[in-house]
Motif scaffolding. Sequence first.
Motif, short mmCIF file in Angstrom:
data_model
loop_
_atom_site.label_atom_id
_atom_site.label_comp_id
_atom_site.label_asym_id
_atom_site.label_seq_id
_atom_site.Cartn_x
_atom_site.Cartn_y
_atom_site.Cartn_z
N SER A 151 0.85 -1.19 0.00
CA SER A 151 0.00 0.00 0.00
C SER A 151 0.89 1.24 0.00
N ALA A 180 -6.19 6.21 -3.60
CA ALA A 180 -5.30 5.83 -2.51
C ALA A 180 -4.06 6.74 -2.49
N ALA B 48 -5.04 -1.94 -2.32
CA ALA B 48 -3.83 -1.23 -1.89
C ALA B 48 -3.98 -0.58 -0.51
N GLY B 49 -4.62 -1.30 0.39
CA GLY B 49 -4.71 -0.81 1.76
C GLY B 49 -5.87 0.15 2.00
#
Lengths: 396, 99
Positions: A151, A180, B48-49
């Motif tokens: 991430s 993100a 992705a988190g």
Amino acid sequence: MNAPASTAAEEPLAPGTASASVPSPSAAPHAAPDLAAFRDPSRARELIAAINRTVEAAGRPINLMEVCGTHTVSIGRYGFRSVMPDGLKLLSGPGCPVCVTANADIDHAIALARMDGALIATFGDMVRVPGSTSSLAAEKAAGHDVRIVYSPLDALDLAAENPERQVIFMGVGFETTTPAIAACILEAEARDLPNFSVFSAHKMTPPALKAIADDPETRIDGFILPGHVSTITGLAPYRFLTEQYRTPGVVTGFEPVDILASVEWLCRMVARGEARIENAYQRGVSADGNPVARALVEQVFEPVDAAWRGLGTLPQSGLAIRPAFARFDAQARFEVPVEPTREPAGCRCGDVLRGALAPNRCPLFGRACTPEHPVGPCMVSTEGSCAAYFRYREEA
Amino acid sequence: MCLAVPGKITALDADAATATVNMLGVEQRASTCLIPTAQVGDYVLVHAGFGIQIVSAEEAEETLKLVADLTELVEDELPVADSDPAPASDPEPAAAGAR
Ligand code: SF4
């Protein structure tokens, strides 16, 4: 990207292993979606039979394209390309973010990795993809600090833990990923991290669809539209396909029944001369997408012209960090010598990415170019069309 | 790349916009800043988190109905454009449960 959890999540889904489908109890709050039903072999068989009938009734060849690398992998895993009727072709498009990243951007990331005190963080596939003369993996082997993260939040933590280093996140990906990254840049601002920045090679899906629709060589009759890109964008950005090109599109998920349903729906629209944008992935995509995520992207990024491997420079197809966030923009912050671009000799990735060449028709496929010794990015990335065709021994 | 894995929220720290998500038995932390209405017990897609969508069981049912429509129609009904008994387009996900 290819986080360990993802692989684990996907492996048990082979159609043969799916349990018999039971209608799920409906609509209790927080009810678990009945995913087994989307892996039900008998539903899949019925859909394949329906596809055969529809293509025969259409009485003309139909070319569909999937434009999401995760779809490419699903279609390969379940062997769908080989069970489609003769008149129907499933082509793979520019859905692998690492693959469409221009060599110049990879070379730029490599140059950043060579910078004194730099720590490059990125997703796994990006590390192995070759630039003109090197790769991030080769730079790592040569002693530079390149880390694989699951991430972008991990990259923020790396910056906090290593205040003496410049932590640069190499950002690739489509609409699914950019929210993100935007959230991380806002978080870096909130935490006032002076040593975190992002190299943005992010891209948007609709301009690539437009380039494919404009390509006289491929003549696509319908698009299998990406699932998780659409989770963010909703359906509106695809309307131009029907309005300007009279080409239908169906958003779908990644289970066998999802994929086959989208294929049947598209064939049916093509057979009837209809062009609509439809959603066969309602559990993961709402018509309006995720407006919260889009607002974050809008706040941090602005559209710019961007170079794509295979498709050339497409207007307003990339995302650059807005000047207000320039201190988190690695392109704006660091001046590095980028080597002259050189494309891998003999590699036909560009043609593969626009669906003009089936991967196994590349003269290097499976001979000079294999996943162990990849020549081009389409064989490196697990989502690359060449890698998927090789792994699942697909014929085209 | 655009893979997102479904999981169930088992704990929520609303202040920090962070959830604990159980994905196939593995607990992982995920940001909920993109899905601010998420609750404990919700199924979410994680990429992705980050949670990017609350998954709805009702809407999964809608798709299964659609699949039934797609498989049932017989051959000679196909090329008719105007009678169109086939899949209702877009059975209103936005109204039912979009977040
Ligand atoms: S098989 Fe290898 S060399 Fe050929 S197009 Fe694919 S990646 Fe490039």
